[in-house]
Design an enzyme around this catalytic site. Structure first.
Site, PDB file in Angstrom:
ATOM      1  N   ASP A   1       0.890  -1.338   0.065  1.00 40.20           N
ATOM      2  CA  ASP A   1       0.143   0.147  -0.036  1.00 40.20           C
ATOM      3  C   ASP A   1       0.940   1.259  -0.087  1.00 40.20           C
ATOM      4  O   ASP A   1       1.763   1.394  -0.783  1.00 40.20           O
ATOM      5  CB  ASP A   1      -1.066   0.139   1.053  1.00 40.20           C
ATOM      6  CG  ASP A   1      -2.013   1.046   1.410  1.00 40.20           C
ATOM      7  OD1 ASP A   1      -2.998   0.818   0.323  1.00 40.20           O
ATOM      8  OD2 ASP A   1      -1.775   2.008   2.027  1.00 40.20           O
TER       9      ASP A   1
ATOM     10  N   HIS B   1      -7.074  -6.808   0.278  1.00 41.65           N
ATOM     11  CA  HIS B   1      -5.926  -5.765   0.269  1.00 41.65           C
ATOM     12  C   HIS B   1      -4.751  -6.315   0.759  1.00 41.65           C
ATOM     13  O   HIS B   1      -3.758  -5.544   0.387  1.00 41.65           O
ATOM     14  CB  HIS B   1      -6.665  -4.362   0.482  1.00 41.65           C
ATOM     15  CG  HIS B   1      -5.678  -3.494   0.528  1.00 41.65           C
ATOM     16  ND1 HIS B   1      -5.057  -2.985  -0.747  1.00 41.65           N
ATOM     17  CD2 HIS B   1      -5.183  -2.363   1.460  1.00 41.65           C
ATOM     18  CE1 HIS B   1      -4.213  -2.039  -0.489  1.00 41.65           C
ATOM     19  NE2 HIS B   1      -4.537  -1.717   0.811  1.00 41.65           N
TER      20      HIS B   1
END
Length: 304
Positions: free
Chosen positions: A116, A282
């Site tokens: 991320d 994610h």
């Protein structure tokens, strides 16, 4: 001058110790470290801290010297002031922190893993300090400029915080600060597709940090930088390529995996790319940690 101050054993990652590392630029990063061997530096994303790697760090420490910083602005690292340019939270400045951390630890090169926001810092690190990286692993991202350029209703709906957090101060800071637990819970539950992947004790530590108003502001500045000065820096370096071998891992149930051909988004950004989808959302390292670890170790064994 850099300075390393030990802070005791990690309460959450067995075999790891915590230190405050004051960098040559005056910023102090909280860093967890464990193991011996080739150095492996791993950067978390938003809204986590270094505990995001808790499920795989002890195993990696059996083979590597594992280094887990909290990014500036996040966790227990410093949260420097910013200004209207957002430069203090640009990926260039955040990457400089990591370059200085590598020097402070008396290392020459590291293997890098970033998730991320940490992966976006890693992208800039690979462009600005290529000599310090032996290889790169980016987890569940497409390039920032690409994601903004391809924005559509699906992306704007799923990743609403990309557009909420960049609003001028103090709007997002005030709204998040009213109920940080709600925002954090909804964010993590929406991103991760594996129930229970974030244990309650770990969520509470993420929340401990997220309740800090300085961190909320730093997070907003991170995203504001991504939408402004980071795009300018990327455009100026559009001819540069990541030279180190690059592994891309992403969750097939997540927004990045569902909206983009992830490997193709990096095709003109790096010279040596491979990638795989994993059956999760994610955060593969939190959701399918054993599978993630096997993919990571196979790559590291092939390039180091």
């Amino acid at each position: 001058m850099s300075e390393i101050t030990p802070r005791g054993d990690s309460p959450f990652i067995s075999g790891f110790t915590l230190s405050n590392v004051r960098l040559a630029n005056g910023v102090t990063l909280r860093v967890a470290m464990g193991g011996e061997g080739p150095p492996l530096l791993m950067l978390h994303g938003h809204p986590q801290n270094h505990l995001a790697w808790r499920k795989i760090a002890p195993q990696l420490a059996q083979q590597y010297r594992v280094i887990l910083p909290d990014l500036r602005g996040y966790g227990d690292s410093d949260k420097p002031p910013s200004d209207e340019t957002h430069r203090a939270y640009s990926k260039r400045v955040m990457a400089q922190d990591i370059s200085l951390l590598i020097e402070a630890l008396d290392l020459e090169r590291v293997a890098f893993v970033g998730h991320d926001r940490g992966a976006r810092v890693g992208h800039r690190l690979a462009l600005d300090y290529p000599e310090k990286l032996s290889c790169c692993v980016f987890v569940d991202i497409a390039p920032t400029a690409t994601m903004y350029a391809l924005t559509n209703k699906a992306f704007a709906t799923r990743y609403f915080w990309w557009f909420f957090l960049i609003q001028p101060y103090p709007l997002p800071e005030t709204l998040i600060g009213h109920d940080p637990a709600l925002f954090l819970r909804k964010h993590i539950d929406g991103q991760l597709k594996t129930p229970g992947a974030t244990e309650e004790v770990i969520f509470n530590d993420y929340l401990r940090c997220y309740q800090n108003k300085e961190m909320i502001h730093a997070v907003c500045e991170d995203y504001r930088a991504a939408a402004t000065i980071d795009l300018d820096d990327d455009a100026q370096d559009s001819d540069k390529r990541i030279e180190a071998p690059l592994l891309l891992l992403w969750g097939e149930k997540g927004t990045v995996g569902q909206l983009y051909n992830v490997v193709e988004t990096w095709r003109d950004k790096a010279r040596n790319i491979q990638g795989n989808a994993l059956p999760c959302g994610h955060s593969p390292h939190e959701e399918v940690s054993e599978l993630f670890l096997s993919q990571l170790q196979r790559f590291l064994d092939s390039v180091l």
